[in-house]
Design a protein around this motif. Structure first.
Motif, PDB file in Angstrom:
ATOM      1  N   LYS A   1       2.122   3.317 -19.205  1.00  0.00           N
ATOM      2  CA  LYS A   1       1.683   2.256 -18.248  1.00  0.00           C
ATOM      3  C   LYS A   1       1.147   2.901 -16.956  1.00  0.00           C
ATOM      4  N   GLY A   2       2.061   3.956 -16.852  1.00  0.00           N
ATOM      5  CA  GLY A   2       1.595   4.837 -15.448  1.00  0.00           C
ATOM      6  C   GLY A   2       0.239   5.551 -15.784  1.00  0.00           C
ATOM      7  N   LYS A   3      -0.108   5.936 -16.890  1.00  0.00           N
ATOM      8  CA  LYS A   3      -1.324   6.605 -17.025  1.00  0.00           C
ATOM      9  C   LYS A   3      -2.382   5.712 -17.097  1.00  0.00           C
ATOM     10  N   LEU A   4      -2.242   4.607 -17.336  1.00  0.00           N
ATOM     11  CA  LEU A   4      -3.456   3.500 -17.344  1.00  0.00           C
ATOM     12  C   LEU A   4      -3.768   3.085 -15.852  1.00  0.00           C
ATOM     13  N   LEU A   5      -2.283   2.951 -15.087  1.00  0.00           N
ATOM     14  CA  LEU A   5      -3.005   2.764 -13.521  1.00  0.00           C
ATOM     15  C   LEU A   5      -3.250   3.821 -12.824  1.00  0.00           C
ATOM     16  N   MET A   6      -3.021   4.914 -13.119  1.00  0.00           N
ATOM     17  CA  MET A   6      -3.387   6.265 -12.369  1.00  0.00           C
ATOM     18  C   MET A   6      -4.679   6.442 -11.978  1.00  0.00           C
ATOM     19  N   PRO A   7      -5.571   6.142 -12.808  1.00  0.00           N
ATOM     20  CA  PRO A   7      -7.090   6.446 -12.407  1.00  0.00           C
ATOM     21  C   PRO A   7      -7.524   5.265 -11.488  1.00  0.00           C
ATOM     22  N   TYR A   8      -7.163   4.041 -11.606  1.00  0.00           N
ATOM     23  CA  TYR A   8      -7.455   3.148 -10.585  1.00  0.00           C
ATOM     24  C   TYR A   8      -6.979   3.216  -9.368  1.00  0.00           C
ATOM     25  N   ILE A   9      -5.751   3.607  -9.141  1.00  0.00           N
ATOM     26  CA  ILE A   9      -5.185   3.987  -7.802  1.00  0.00           C
ATOM     27  C   ILE A   9      -5.511   5.260  -7.249  1.00  0.00           C
ATOM     28  N   GLU A  10      -6.080   6.231  -8.077  1.00  0.00           N
ATOM     29  CA  GLU A  10      -6.787   7.450  -7.430  1.00  0.00           C
ATOM     30  C   GLU A  10      -8.211   7.079  -6.879  1.00  0.00           C
TER      31      GLU A  10
ATOM     32  N   LEU B   1       0.747  -1.201   0.005  1.00  0.00           N
ATOM     33  CA  LEU B   1       0.180   0.133  -0.067  1.00  0.00           C
ATOM     34  C   LEU B   1       0.791   1.388  -0.009  1.00  0.00           C
ATOM     35  N   LYS B   2       2.083   1.508   0.712  1.00  0.00           N
ATOM     36  CA  LYS B   2       2.984   2.432   0.725  1.00  0.00           C
ATOM     37  C   LYS B   2       3.492   2.695  -0.664  1.00  0.00           C
ATOM     38  N   SER B   3       3.926   1.695  -1.325  1.00  0.00           N
ATOM     39  CA  SER B   3       4.366   1.924  -2.797  1.00  0.00           C
ATOM     40  C   SER B   3       3.241   2.641  -3.519  1.00  0.00           C
ATOM     41  N   LEU B   4       1.963   2.221  -3.238  1.00  0.00           N
ATOM     42  CA  LEU B   4       0.862   2.867  -4.200  1.00  0.00           C
ATOM     43  C   LEU B   4       0.533   4.234  -3.868  1.00  0.00           C
ATOM     44  N   GLN B   5       0.610   4.452  -2.532  1.00  0.00           N
ATOM     45  CA  GLN B   5       0.501   5.953  -1.897  1.00  0.00           C
ATOM     46  C   GLN B   5       1.381   6.862  -2.463  1.00  0.00           C
ATOM     47  N   VAL B   6       2.980   6.292  -2.450  1.00  0.00           N
ATOM     48  CA  VAL B   6       3.861   7.185  -3.142  1.00  0.00           C
ATOM     49  C   VAL B   6       3.769   7.424  -4.494  1.00  0.00           C
ATOM     50  N   PHE B   7       3.322   6.308  -5.332  1.00  0.00           N
ATOM     51  CA  PHE B   7       2.986   6.610  -6.711  1.00  0.00           C
ATOM     52  C   PHE B   7       1.972   7.559  -7.206  1.00  0.00           C
ATOM     53  N   LEU B   8       0.703   7.432  -6.290  1.00  0.00           N
ATOM     54  CA  LEU B   8      -0.063   8.483  -6.526  1.00  0.00           C
ATOM     55  C   LEU B   8       0.326   9.719  -6.158  1.00  0.00           C
ATOM     56  N   SER B   9       1.131  10.137  -5.117  1.00  0.00           N
ATOM     57  CA  SER B   9       1.559  11.500  -4.915  1.00  0.00           C
ATOM     58  C   SER B   9       2.617  11.790  -5.997  1.00  0.00           C
ATOM     59  N   ALA B  10       3.399  10.961  -6.505  1.00  0.00           N
ATOM     60  CA  ALA B  10       4.314  11.168  -7.449  1.00  0.00           C
ATOM     61  C   ALA B  10       3.407  11.704  -8.783  1.00  0.00           C
TER      62      ALA B  10
ATOM     63  N   PHE C   1      -7.927   5.050  -3.674  1.00  0.00           N
ATOM     64  CA  PHE C   1      -7.629   5.885  -2.274  1.00  0.00           C
ATOM     65  C   PHE C   1      -8.814   6.761  -1.874  1.00  0.00           C
ATOM     66  N   GLU C   2      -9.550   6.973  -2.887  1.00  0.00           N
ATOM     67  CA  GLU C   2     -10.668   7.976  -2.737  1.00  0.00           C
ATOM     68  C   GLU C   2     -11.773   7.015  -1.966  1.00  0.00           C
ATOM     69  N   GLN C   3     -11.949   5.643  -2.294  1.00  0.00           N
ATOM     70  CA  GLN C   3     -12.821   4.905  -1.523  1.00  0.00           C
ATOM     71  C   GLN C   3     -12.397   4.433  -0.385  1.00  0.00           C
ATOM     72  N   ILE C   4     -11.159   4.249  -0.104  1.00  0.00           N
ATOM     73  CA  ILE C   4     -10.667   4.054   1.297  1.00  0.00           C
ATOM     74  C   ILE C   4     -10.805   5.285   2.132  1.00  0.00           C
ATOM     75  N   ASN C   5     -10.682   6.547   1.564  1.00  0.00           N
ATOM     76  CA  ASN C   5     -10.998   7.773   2.390  1.00  0.00           C
ATOM     77  C   ASN C   5     -12.621   7.625   2.913  1.00  0.00           C
ATOM     78  N   HIS C   6     -13.474   7.549   1.746  1.00  0.00           N
ATOM     79  CA  HIS C   6     -14.831   7.611   1.920  1.00  0.00           C
ATOM     80  C   HIS C   6     -15.105   6.430   3.254  1.00  0.00           C
ATOM     81  N   GLY C   7     -14.486   5.329   2.829  1.00  0.00           N
ATOM     82  CA  GLY C   7     -14.903   4.435   3.925  1.00  0.00           C
ATOM     83  C   GLY C   7     -14.490   4.645   5.624  1.00  0.00           C
ATOM     84  N   VAL C   8     -13.351   5.212   5.586  1.00  0.00           N
ATOM     85  CA  VAL C   8     -12.639   5.738   6.791  1.00  0.00           C
ATOM     86  C   VAL C   8     -13.603   6.803   7.431  1.00  0.00           C
ATOM     87  N   ASN C   9     -13.940   7.703   6.465  1.00  0.00           N
ATOM     88  CA  ASN C   9     -14.849   8.663   7.062  1.00  0.00           C
ATOM     89  C   ASN C   9     -16.360   7.936   7.557  1.00  0.00           C
TER      90      ASN C   9
END
Length: 294
Positions: free
Chosen positions: A64-73, A7-16, A76-84
């Motif tokens: 490849k990064g452009k393909l992955l980006m919207p899925y990861i974004e 999960l940490k690497s995905l979070q870093v990927f999203l920010s970058a 994390f949005e869904q995780i945030n909604h779930g936590v809230n």
């Protein structure tokens, strides 16, 4: 689930990816740039492909990064909604309300003292706004909007059935409130919102009046100056009935020609679904529903 990268690497990927910069990602995540590079290499190794194009001047996503980006974004949005959704009610003693400018000025501010008397532990804050992109940015608890109730990703509850009526001050109509020629020669205080325009066209058709005959003195999408001008006797106006009910009851305004237009749009309480489980929102919903049903 076993095949997912850390999960940490995905979070870093999203920010970058969002910043097009490893340096900016490091600053946002409070880690070193070397740590960001390490996490990206770990992710790329796990996936077996490169995700960024790197050079001395710029870092940006490759295909490849452009393909992955919207899925990861989205993830994390869904995780945030779930936590809230499972968090305790935040700021339990503060109620932040985002409402249309007209609703705030005409319905809420003059009456909110009644709500506060019954809920003295709550501090009420208004954020007049005609948009819905305010819940996270401004920590809004609940919004009031006019529409059809279809707000993507949000829950809505209808507050009241509404209609559009033709109004004026009795000062300028007097005994002629059924004289079509006199009425439609008066200046039009025109709300250019789409539902009001539908009502104007319907009224003209119903009373066999050419639309071009109506002469606008004022044009705006804000109902507040329209109603204020009508109260001052400056012309006739098509308005949402719920906004002028009190003025109709006390005689400051009259429903000209007894005209009604069934409006598919109405006032809704709107918020992320879990907001409706908060006690402060429940109390406000009970109060505003009763207020508008009078």
């Amino acid at each position: 689930m076993k095949n997912l990268p850390p999960l940490k690497s995905l979070q870093v990927f999203l920010s970058a990816a969002q910043n097009n910069s490893f340096k900016a990602a490091a600053e946002n995540l409070y880690v070193t740039q070397a740590a960001v590079s390490q996490q990206i290499r770990l992710l790329e190794s796990h996936l077996g492909c490169k995700l960024f194009e790197r050079n001395s001047k710029q870092t940006k996503l490759n295909e490849k990064g452009k393909l992955l980006m919207p899925y990861i974004e989205h993830a994390f949005e869904q995780i945030n909604h779930g936590v809230n959704a499972v968090k305790f009610e935040p700021n339990a003693n503060e109620l932040r309300i985002s409402a249309l400018h007209s609703v705030t000025s005409i319905l809420l501010i003059p009456k909110i003292s009644e709500f506060q008397e019954k809920n003295s532990n709550l501090s009420v804050q208004f954020s007049p706004n005609n948009k819905l992109d305010t819940f996270e940015a401004l920590d809004i608890d609940i919004a009031i909007r006019r529409g059809l109730g279809d707000y993507s990703g949000l829950k809505s509850r209808k507050l009241v059935e509404d209609s559009i009526i033709l109004i004026s001050s009795p000062l300028i109509i007097k005994e002629n409130k059924n004289d079509i020629d006199i009425i439609f020669d008066l200046p039009l205080l025109e709300d250019t919102s789409s539902d009001i325009q539908e009502a104007i066209n319907d009224c003209c058709k119903q009373f066999d009046i050419k639309r071009s005959r109506l002469k606008s003195r004022l044009k705006t999408t804000d109902a507040l100056p329209i109603i204020q001008s009508a109260l001052a006797g400056q012309g006739i106006a098509f308005v949402s009935k719920v906004l002028v009910d009190e003025h109709l009851r006390n005689g400051n305004l009259i429903n000209v020609l007894n005209y009604y237009f069934d409006n598919p749009r109405s006032l809704y309480l709107v918020a992320p679904a879990h907001h409706f489980s908060w006690d402060k929102v429940k109390r406000f919903e009970t109060w505003i529903t009763k207020l508008l049903s009078i």
